[in-house]
Design a protein around this motif. Sequence first.
Motif, short mmCIF file in Angstrom:
data_model
loop_
_atom_site.label_atom_id
_atom_site.label_comp_id
_atom_site.label_asym_id
_atom_site.label_seq_id
_atom_site.Cartn_x
_atom_site.Cartn_y
_atom_site.Cartn_z
N ASP A 171 -4.43 6.74 -2.41
CA ASP A 171 -4.06 5.44 -1.87
C ASP A 171 -4.01 4.46 -3.03
O ASP A 171 -5.01 4.27 -3.73
CB ASP A 171 -5.08 4.95 -0.83
CG ASP A 171 -5.05 5.77 0.44
OD1 ASP A 171 -3.96 6.19 0.85
OD2 ASP A 171 -6.13 6.00 1.02
N GLU A 231 0.69 5.45 0.07
CA GLU A 231 -0.07 6.70 0.25
C GLU A 231 0.79 7.80 -0.37
O GLU A 231 1.97 7.91 -0.07
CB GLU A 231 -0.31 6.99 1.72
CG GLU A 231 -1.13 8.23 1.96
CD GLU A 231 -1.34 8.50 3.44
OE1 GLU A 231 -1.19 9.67 3.84
OE2 GLU A 231 -1.64 7.55 4.19
N ASP A 267 -7.78 9.56 -1.48
CA ASP A 267 -7.92 9.48 -0.02
C ASP A 267 -8.88 10.59 0.42
O ASP A 267 -8.67 11.75 0.10
CB ASP A 267 -6.56 9.65 0.64
CG ASP A 267 -6.57 9.34 2.12
OD1 ASP A 267 -7.59 8.85 2.64
OD2 ASP A 267 -5.54 9.59 2.76
N GLU A 300 0.84 -1.20 0.00
CA GLU A 300 0.00 0.00 0.00
C GLU A 300 0.87 1.25 0.00
O GLU A 300 1.81 1.35 0.78
CB GLU A 300 -0.90 0.01 1.23
CG GLU A 300 -1.84 -1.18 1.28
CD GLU A 300 -2.73 -1.18 2.51
OE1 GLU A 300 -2.86 -0.12 3.16
OE2 GLU A 300 -3.29 -2.24 2.80
N LYS A 324 -4.38 13.66 -2.00
CA LYS A 324 -3.83 12.41 -1.49
C LYS A 324 -4.48 11.22 -2.21
O LYS A 324 -5.68 11.23 -2.47
CB LYS A 324 -4.08 12.26 0.01
CG LYS A 324 -3.14 13.05 0.87
CD LYS A 324 -3.36 12.69 2.33
CE LYS A 324 -2.41 13.39 3.24
NZ LYS A 324 -2.65 13.02 4.65
#
Length: 102
Positions: free
Chosen positions: A85, A75, A101, A73, A83
């Motif tokens: 993910d 970010e 995100d 994962e 943002k």
Amino acid sequence: MKNLTALFAAAALTLTAGLAQADVRPDYIEGLLKSGKIMTFDKLNAAALAKHAGASILDTELDEQVGGRLVYEVEMRDTSNVKWDVKLDAKTGEVLENKQDT
């Protein structure tokens, strides 16, 4: 009433089972790399960054999901300060999820 309670409990467990995951301990990572069970983090980071040109990585995590699949994962923050993910199959680099995100 007991049947209804049992039905709700079973439904809740079923829905959350696919979401369950656990962080891979750092001391296991070298063995996973050597065995070919995961790609190098440089390659996985590059695959994630390819989805958002110019983005910066904020955080990464390697998780093992139910069934043993390893998911990397990432970010990140793009050039518009949004943002994201991104989840990748840690063995193949396939993008499994790419979401903003919230």
